[in-house]
Design a protein around this motif. Structure first.
Motif, PDB file in Angstrom:
ATOM      1  N   SER A  75       0.842  -1.193   0.000  1.00 13.67           N
ATOM      2  CA  SER A  75       0.000   0.000   0.000  1.00 13.67           C
ATOM      3  C   SER A  75       0.877   1.242   0.000  1.00 13.67           C
ATOM      4  N   LEU A  76       0.438   2.251  -0.722  1.00 12.99           N
ATOM      5  CA  LEU A  76       1.133   3.529  -0.810  1.00 12.99           C
ATOM      6  C   LEU A  76       0.106   4.633  -0.647  1.00 12.99           C
ATOM      7  N   ASP A  77       0.300   5.459   0.350  1.00 13.84           N
ATOM      8  CA  ASP A  77      -0.562   6.613   0.608  1.00 13.84           C
ATOM      9  C   ASP A  77       0.302   7.863   0.598  1.00 13.84           C
ATOM     10  N   LYS A  78      -0.122   8.865  -0.163  1.00 10.06           N
ATOM     11  CA  LYS A  78       0.622  10.116  -0.241  1.00 10.06           C
ATOM     12  C   LYS A  78      -0.331  11.279  -0.060  1.00 10.06           C
ATOM     13  N   GLY A  79       0.038  12.166   0.862  1.00  7.20           N
ATOM     14  CA  GLY A  79      -0.690  13.400   1.068  1.00  7.20           C
ATOM     15  C   GLY A  79       0.174  14.588   0.717  1.00  7.20           C
ATOM     16  N   LEU A  80      -0.300  15.768   1.082  1.00  6.22           N
ATOM     17  CA  LEU A  80       0.477  16.972   0.792  1.00  6.22           C
ATOM     18  C   LEU A  80       1.747  17.031   1.626  1.00  6.22           C
ATOM     19  N   TYR A  81       1.652  16.598   2.876  1.00  6.30           N
ATOM     20  CA  TYR A  81       2.791  16.732   3.786  1.00  6.30           C
ATOM     21  C   TYR A  81       3.239  15.398   4.378  1.00  6.30           C
ATOM     22  N   ASP A  82       2.568  14.320   4.045  1.00  5.05           N
ATOM     23  CA  ASP A  82       2.935  13.036   4.625  1.00  5.05           C
ATOM     24  C   ASP A  82       2.836  11.946   3.567  1.00  5.05           C
ATOM     25  N   SER A  83       3.474  10.833   3.863  1.00  3.07           N
ATOM     26  CA  SER A  83       3.436   9.675   2.978  1.00  3.07           C
ATOM     27  C   SER A  83       3.665   8.423   3.804  1.00  3.07           C
ATOM     28  N   ASN A  84       3.169   7.286   3.293  1.00  4.14           N
ATOM     29  CA  ASN A  84       3.301   6.025   4.009  1.00  4.14           C
ATOM     30  C   ASN A  84       3.377   4.888   2.998  1.00  4.14           C
ATOM     31  N   VAL A  85       4.401   4.039   3.141  1.00  2.00           N
ATOM     32  CA  VAL A  85       4.576   2.864   2.302  1.00  2.00           C
ATOM     33  C   VAL A  85       4.608   1.646   3.217  1.00  2.00           C
ATOM     34  N   LEU A  86       3.737   0.660   2.936  1.00  2.00           N
ATOM     35  CA  LEU A  86       3.632  -0.527   3.772  1.00  2.00           C
ATOM     36  C   LEU A  86       3.698  -1.768   2.898  1.00  2.00           C
ATOM     37  N   ILE A  87       4.591  -2.694   3.250  1.00  2.00           N
ATOM     38  CA  ILE A  87       4.715  -3.987   2.564  1.00  2.00           C
ATOM     39  C   ILE A  87       4.555  -5.079   3.616  1.00  2.00           C
ATOM     40  N   ALA A  88       3.547  -5.930   3.438  1.00  2.00           N
ATOM     41  CA  ALA A  88       3.263  -7.008   4.389  1.00  2.00           C
ATOM     42  C   ALA A  88       3.222  -8.333   3.646  1.00  2.00           C
ATOM     43  N   TYR A  89       3.893  -9.326   4.203  1.00  2.00           N
ATOM     44  CA  TYR A  89       3.943 -10.670   3.621  1.00  2.00           C
ATOM     45  C   TYR A  89       3.475 -11.657   4.676  1.00  2.00           C
ATOM     46  N   ARG A  90       2.463 -12.450   4.345  1.00  2.00           N
ATOM     47  CA  ARG A  90       1.881 -13.390   5.296  1.00  2.00           C
ATOM     48  C   ARG A  90       1.960 -14.803   4.736  1.00  2.00           C
ATOM     49  N   ARG A  91       2.431 -15.714   5.556  1.00  2.00           N
ATOM     50  CA  ARG A  91       2.482 -17.122   5.189  1.00  2.00           C
ATOM     51  C   ARG A  91       1.274 -17.858   5.762  1.00  2.00           C
ATOM     52  N   PRO A  92       0.755 -18.846   5.051  1.00  2.00           N
ATOM     53  CA  PRO A  92      -0.407 -19.584   5.575  1.00  2.00           C
ATOM     54  C   PRO A  92      -0.010 -20.461   6.754  1.00  2.00           C
ATOM     55  N   ARG A  93      -0.847 -20.439   7.797  1.00  2.00           N
ATOM     56  CA  ARG A  93      -0.637 -21.266   8.973  1.00  2.00           C
ATOM     57  C   ARG A  93      -1.986 -21.790   9.443  1.00  2.00           C
ATOM     58  N   PRO A  94      -2.004 -22.886  10.212  1.00  2.00           N
ATOM     59  CA  PRO A  94      -3.272 -23.391  10.747  1.00  2.00           C
ATOM     60  C   PRO A  94      -3.978 -22.340  11.595  1.00  2.00           C
ATOM     61  N   GLU A  95      -5.290 -22.438  11.676  1.00  2.00           N
ATOM     62  CA  GLU A  95      -6.079 -21.431  12.364  1.00  2.00           C
ATOM     63  C   GLU A  95      -5.808 -21.391  13.856  1.00  2.00           C
ATOM     64  N   TRP A  96      -5.380 -22.521  14.458  1.00  2.00           N
ATOM     65  CA  TRP A  96      -5.143 -22.530  15.897  1.00  2.00           C
ATOM     66  C   TRP A  96      -3.761 -21.972  16.279  1.00  2.00           C
ATOM     67  N   LEU A  97      -2.947 -21.623  15.275  1.00  2.00           N
ATOM     68  CA  LEU A  97      -1.642 -21.020  15.540  1.00  2.00           C
ATOM     69  C   LEU A  97      -1.683 -19.532  15.240  1.00  2.00           C
ATOM     70  N   ALA A  98      -0.714 -18.822  15.796  1.00  2.00           N
ATOM     71  CA  ALA A  98      -0.628 -17.377  15.553  1.00  2.00           C
ATOM     72  C   ALA A  98      -0.242 -17.123  14.100  1.00  2.00           C
ATOM     73  N   GLN A  99      -0.926 -16.168  13.491  1.00  2.00           N
ATOM     74  CA  GLN A  99      -0.660 -15.817  12.107  1.00  2.00           C
ATOM     75  C   GLN A  99       0.513 -14.844  12.035  1.00  2.00           C
ATOM     76  N   GLN A 100       1.512 -15.157  11.240  1.00  2.00           N
ATOM     77  CA  GLN A 100       2.731 -14.357  11.135  1.00  2.00           C
ATOM     78  C   GLN A 100       2.647 -13.417   9.936  1.00  2.00           C
ATOM     79  N   SER A 101       3.156 -12.208  10.149  1.00  2.00           N
ATOM     80  CA  SER A 101       3.227 -11.212   9.076  1.00  2.00           C
ATOM     81  C   SER A 101       4.571 -10.512   9.159  1.00  2.00           C
ATOM     82  N   PHE A 102       5.299 -10.522   8.038  1.00  2.00           N
ATOM     83  CA  PHE A 102       6.552  -9.782   7.959  1.00  2.00           C
ATOM     84  C   PHE A 102       6.240  -8.420   7.345  1.00  2.00           C
TER      85      PHE A 102
END
Length: 568
Positions: free
Chosen positions: A36-63
């Motif tokens: 995701s990339l958001d740009k305003g007049l005075y601010d900006s934000n770049v976010l990259i998230a990668y998620r691997r599949p895991r069983p539902e009873w385990l914690a979901q990991q996101s890099f």
């Protein structure tokens, strides 16, 4: 947005928008990638998230990798339009964070998220340059440099319960700074948000309470800002204040007026719990010089006025006519040692530096040591080249060699080095020390060849009547041991002094003499007398008059305490 007429700025700076890219099966194994990339007049934000599949009873990991740039208006913002909104104070935060998020499986009412991230925060000016101080000269980072680094472990737990007539929500957030390196931030930050909603006929009542506190290292941008849409409505962000702690209560009653129109009555209140003075650089803050920007904000005090107030308070404290808190004392010491507060001309800079050094020295001599951090003040004085103050701090910490080294660096006033040696010798030539027999009759000490052994150099004590006496280490030890421990004096003398003779030879370089300190100190823990003998024989091999004087001071300083430690 269209570029204004005759604008010299880049047209791309007026482009605003958002871009989202999602891939549900990146490598063929249901791996998800969100960009995701958001740009305003005075601010900006770049976010990259990668998620691997895991069983539902385990914690979901996101890099996650995130980079954002935004104006820091919570603390450094300038209130405008009668405090109804805040404008940029010329400080922008560039934040780079990367790490791992763990989303625990949600139960019926509770859910939690754990994350560990490395954060690199760099303050920027409006034109994109790295800065370490704001417009008023106060630091904008905790480390004092142009950036802050930290590894933060965060835990957030959320509770939610709702039905047709009411709902309640609770959020607990805890953040811990992990000291991976010595200069990285160490802190503990806690925040909670509790809200309750209740339906009262056609109306709806919403009440929420927000609070938090931070302990440990803290940069100004980490403070809790009071004011804004999520805090005290009707004020700009941070316009009410900021502090290490805060407590904000929000109450709102909404009721329908028409099918497409609603009315609302709200009451907000907040406090920093008296912690606003502990946020670095927040008081006093100088506002903009333009009346069109500052509105009704007063222009006093200026940076120069603040300096005069700090010097006035320092003068009264040094004269023991006033007392100050630890936070005010810290601000005064930071001001007096800051290079940014010195004139640009060389002559005026030297005069101001000398005067400030005298002020700091007079201040520390009066204020108790528990009110100021010796290591922190020593770092400030070393950076400002306040050698007299550095020598004073080393002296009260019983680091006599380091103190002498600082006094010798003060080439403009070398008299302080000789005064320090004279005062230290005077303390040792008292009746309470092992050199008590030199107290009254000793006129001076000198080093010359022994009358019987022409190849050896020895200490000689010259008394007031002109008589010279051999001043050997054996006489010192014999006098000390016989006076303190007469029962074991002869046994100690036979087993140690008479059976151990060590010789070492050194050159004329004073740096070699200082390097021997580490060797002697290591020997002092196991064999104090052996280290003492090494010092004596090293002195006999030194030929330079200057080195003999300095090493004489070294022997008496170091080994006086070594003997005391041994006999304790």
């Amino acid at each position: 947005m269209l570029t204004p007429f005759r604008s010299t700025g880049s047209p791309l700076s007026l482009v605003i928008g958002s871009l989202y890219i999602k891939h549900p099966n990146l490598f063929g194994g249901s791996e998800k990638l969100d960009v995701s990339l958001d740009k305003g007049l005075y601010d900006s934000n770049v976010l990259i998230a990668y998620r691997r599949p895991r069983p539902e009873w385990l914690a979901q990991q996101s890099f996650v990798i995130q980079h954002s740039i935004a104006p820091e208006i919570g603390v450094h913002g300038v209130p405008m339009d009668n405090f109804s909104r805040s404008g940029s104070g010329g400080v922008n935060l560039s934040r780079l964070a990367d790490g791992l998020d763990l989303n625990e499986p949600a139960s019926t009412k509770w859910s939690s998220t754990t994350s560990i991230k490395f954060e690199h925060i760099r303050p920027l000016s409006d034109d994109g340059r790295s800065i370490s101080r704001d417009f008023d000269g106060f630091p904008v980072t905790c480390s004092g440099s142009s950036h802050d680094n930290m590894v933060v472990l965060r835990q957030e737990s959320r509770y939610a319960k709702a039905n047709d007539h009411s709902f309640c929500h609770l959020s607990l957030q805890i953040g811990q700074g992990i000291p991976v390196l010595s200069k990285w931030l160490i802190f503990n930050r806690f925040k909670f948000i509790a809200s309750k909603g209740l339906k009262l006929g056609p109306a709806f009542l919403l009440t929420s309470l927000t609070g938090g506190s931070i302990v440990g290292d803290m940069a100004p941008y980490q403070a809790f800002a009071i004011g804004g849409l999520g805090s005290l409505r009707g004020y700009g962000e941070g316009a009410v204040g900021s502090g290490r702690s805060c407590l904000v209560a929000n109450n709102e009653l909404t009721f329908p007026l028409h099918k497409m129109l609603e009315g609302a009555i709200f009451l907000d209140c907040g406090t920093d719990l008296g912690s606003g003075i502990y946020v670095p650089g927040t008081f006093p803050r100088q506002r903009s010089d333009s009346e069109d920007v500052s509105g009704l904000v007063e222009q006093w005090p200026s940076k120069k006025d603040i300096g005069h107030m700090f010097e006035f308070i320092a003068c009264y404290v040094a004269c023991e006519r006033a007392n100050v808190s630890k936070s005010v004392l810290s601000q005064i010491l930071e001001y007096l040692t800051s290079q940014n507060n010195f004139p640009t001309s060389v002559s005026s800079h030297h005069i101001t530096s000398t005067r400030r050094e005298k002020q700091v020295l007079a201040l520390l001599e009066v204020v108790p040591e528990i009110d100021w951090n010796a290591s922190y003040v020593l770092g400030l004085c070393e950076k400002a080249q306040f050698y007299q103050v550095s020598g004073f701090i080393h002296t009260i910490r019983h680091e006599y060699l380091a103190a002498l080294d600082r006094y010798m660096k003060d080439v403009d006033e070398p008299i302080h080095a000789f005064s320090f040696i004279n005062k230290t010798f005077s303390k040792l030539l008292s009746k309470n020390g092992p050199w008590w027999f030199l107290h009254r009759d000793c006129q001076r000490t000198e080093v010359s060849k022994h009358s019987s052994f022409q190849e050896s150099r020895c200490f000689y004590v010259v008394s007031t009547d002109g008589r010279e006496e051999d001043f050997s280490y054996r006489k010192c030890l014999d006098s000390f041991i016989k006076g303190k421990y007469p029962d074991v004096a002869e046994t100690f003398r036979r087993r140690t002094i008479l059976q151990r003779k060590l010789r070492m030879k050194i050159g004329r370089n004073w740096k070699i003499v200082k390097q021997l300190n580490s060797i002697v100190q290591r020997l002092a823990d196991q064999m104090p007398i052996c280290s003492y003998l090494i010092c004596i024989w090293i002195h006999r091999m030194v030929r330079s008059q200057c080195l003999r004087l300095l090493f004489t001071f070294y022997i008496i300083m170091e080994n006086h305490w070594i003997l005391c430690k041994f006999w304790r």
